[in-house]
Design an enzyme around this catalytic site. Structure first.
Site, PDB file in Angstrom:
ATOM      1  N   THR A 163       0.705   7.547   0.417  1.00  0.00           N
ATOM      2  CA  THR A 163       0.523   5.981   0.447  1.00  0.00           C
ATOM      3  C   THR A 163       1.470   5.357  -0.574  1.00  0.00           C
ATOM      4  O   THR A 163       1.345   4.205  -0.802  1.00  0.00           O
ATOM      5  CB  THR A 163      -0.922   5.692   0.006  1.00  0.00           C
ATOM      6  OG1 THR A 163      -1.304   6.250  -1.220  1.00  0.00           O
ATOM      7  CG2 THR A 163      -2.064   6.082   1.089  1.00  0.00           C
ATOM      8  N   LYS A 164       2.226   6.080  -1.301  1.00  0.00           N
ATOM      9  CA  LYS A 164       3.216   5.429  -2.340  1.00  0.00           C
ATOM     10  C   LYS A 164       4.280   4.737  -1.369  1.00  0.00           C
ATOM     11  O   LYS A 164       4.461   4.749  -0.332  1.00  0.00           O
ATOM     12  CB  LYS A 164       3.778   6.514  -3.225  1.00  0.00           C
ATOM     13  CG  LYS A 164       2.912   7.315  -4.038  1.00  0.00           C
ATOM     14  CD  LYS A 164       2.405   6.503  -5.022  1.00  0.00           C
ATOM     15  CE  LYS A 164       1.271   7.320  -5.957  1.00  0.00           C
ATOM     16  NZ  LYS A 164       0.031   8.015  -5.310  1.00  0.00           N
ATOM     17  N   ASN A 165       5.014   3.798  -2.417  1.00  0.00           N
ATOM     18  CA  ASN A 165       5.966   3.056  -2.001  1.00  0.00           C
ATOM     19  C   ASN A 165       7.042   3.669  -1.303  1.00  0.00           C
ATOM     20  O   ASN A 165       7.715   3.022  -0.328  1.00  0.00           O
ATOM     21  CB  ASN A 165       6.558   2.027  -3.136  1.00  0.00           C
ATOM     22  CG  ASN A 165       5.372   1.424  -3.870  1.00  0.00           C
ATOM     23  OD1 ASN A 165       4.121   1.259  -3.301  1.00  0.00           O
ATOM     24  ND2 ASN A 165       5.676   0.538  -4.858  1.00  0.00           N
TER      25      ASN A 165
END
Length: 379
Positions: free
Chosen positions: A182-184
């Site tokens: 879910t990270k950028n």
């Protein structure tokens, strides 16, 4: 609503498929040329001398501690308001996490409380840039210099972040990034270490792969040469397949950040008059990376609101419950409620709302409508 709202959706597509296909056509699937390309791109982006990709941000923190010689008998000052890996990486290195309470406005480590926590056993400070807002690195660097301490940044939320002209990795010994699902920037699982000390970077490069002096990629380029093991290392190296996913995402990193910034602004507009609800303040001089959009629901109603949103098909995540009150930490260290009151207050109030660059405007509106319906007195 016609169906449940996703909490998160990645935006990987054809460009990433093409990048992976290119790797699969080549002979090296493990650490190789694609990893090197990604490391160069990340170093250029962060204006750093070195970036080493690894299998997780947890591994990045662990490897940093090991390379700096932090281990049994040492203490590392950190925050109780973060994901558990920040503290478990310290314990995996054999050291002890020492918690300091957090700021009321941001949830970040309260720099004014750090000096009082320093003891003769303190070797490092491990701040977390919570939700995407950097800690006060200038103040932390001054404290670390006075007491001859290392700084390892947990920048898992904050690759795009900046504060007072400082970016992750510029005032620390290392900064650790996450490429979790879910990270950028995402590879599903993965991480990286940002470092400006060449000798330290070379030591971490050695420790990243068993302490071996030659990699499979080295042998493929140079022909077989005897390798040696010169240190006790770990298996933390990223492979070319995972690295390939990052290259197209780097091309649009700023554009996706701008989209998240706009979503955050829209949430703030829609929720500005909802009673009993607030969120972390973005301080002056900060470029917020906007990894998450958390709100704080006061008056002990957090769990009730989470359940109500779930009934409406709106998923949420709690980022985070205060670490020191989790069972393992209570049993091992004897922590009790009241030890870090601001972290506990935030941990009892925090809810992360559905948030990603491509979230439809009607989903944002539906989340806001759900919160207004669940919190009394909302207009």
């Amino acid at each position: 609503m016609t169906g449940p709202i996703p909490f998160f959706q990645h935006d990987l597509g054809q460009a990433e498929l093409d990048a992976v296909r290119e790797v699969l056509r080549g002979p090296i699937l493990t650490t190789g040329a694609t990893v090197e390309r990604v490391e160069r791109r990340l170093a250029e982006y962060l204006q750093a001398r070195h970036v080493l990709t690894v299998t997780s941000c947890t591994g990045a923190m662990h490897l940093s501690l090991l390379a700096l010689g932090v281990g049994p008998g040492d203490e590392v000052i950190t925050t109780p308001m973060t994901f558990i890996a920040t503290s478990t990486a310290i314990m995996e290195a054999g050291a002890t996490p020492v918690f300091v309470d957090v700021e009321e406005k941001t949830g970040n480590l309260d720099v004014t409380k750090v000096a009082a926590a320093i003891t003769p056993r303190t070797r490092a400070i491990l701040p977390v840039h919570l939700y995407g807002q950097m800690c006060d690195m200038r103040a932390l660097r001054a404290i670390a210099d006075r007491h001859r301490l290392y700084i390892i940044e947990d920048a898992a939320h904050c690759i795009e972040g900046e504060r007072d002209g400082i970016r992750p990795g510029q005032l620390s010994d290392t900064a650790c990034l996450s490429f979790y699902a879910t990270k950028n920037l995402t590879t599903g699982e993965g991480g990286a270490i940002v470092c400006n000390d060449t000798a330290l970077a070379e030591r971490m490069r050695l420790l990243r792969l068993h302490g071996m002096t030659k990699t499979a990629y080295d042998r493929s380029r140079e022909g077989y040469q005897h390798w040696d093991m010169v240190a006790l290392g770990w298996k933390y190296n990223m492979d070319n397949i995972h690295a390939a996913l990052l290259l197209p995402q780097m091309d649009r990193l700023h554009a996706t950040w701008r989209k998240r910034e706009e979503v955050a602004r829209r949430y703030q507009e829609l929720l500005s008059e909802v009673p009993g609800l607030t969120w972390p303040q973005t301080l002056p001089g900060v470029k917020h990376a906007h990894h998450l959009f958390p709100v704080w629901i006061v008056n002990g109603r957090r769990d009730e609101v989470v359940a109500g949103l779930q009934e409406r098909g709106i998923p949420t995540v709690v980022n985070y419950r205060a670490i020191h009150l989790l069972t393992y930490f209570r049993e091992r260290f004897g922590f009790k409620a009241g030890a870090f009151p601001m972290a506990e207050r935030i941990g009892d109030a925090a809810v992360s709302l559905p948030f990603y660059p491509g979230i439809p405007g009607e989903h944002v509106a539906a989340v806001a409508d759900g919160l207004r319906a669940l919190l009394p007195g909302a207009r």
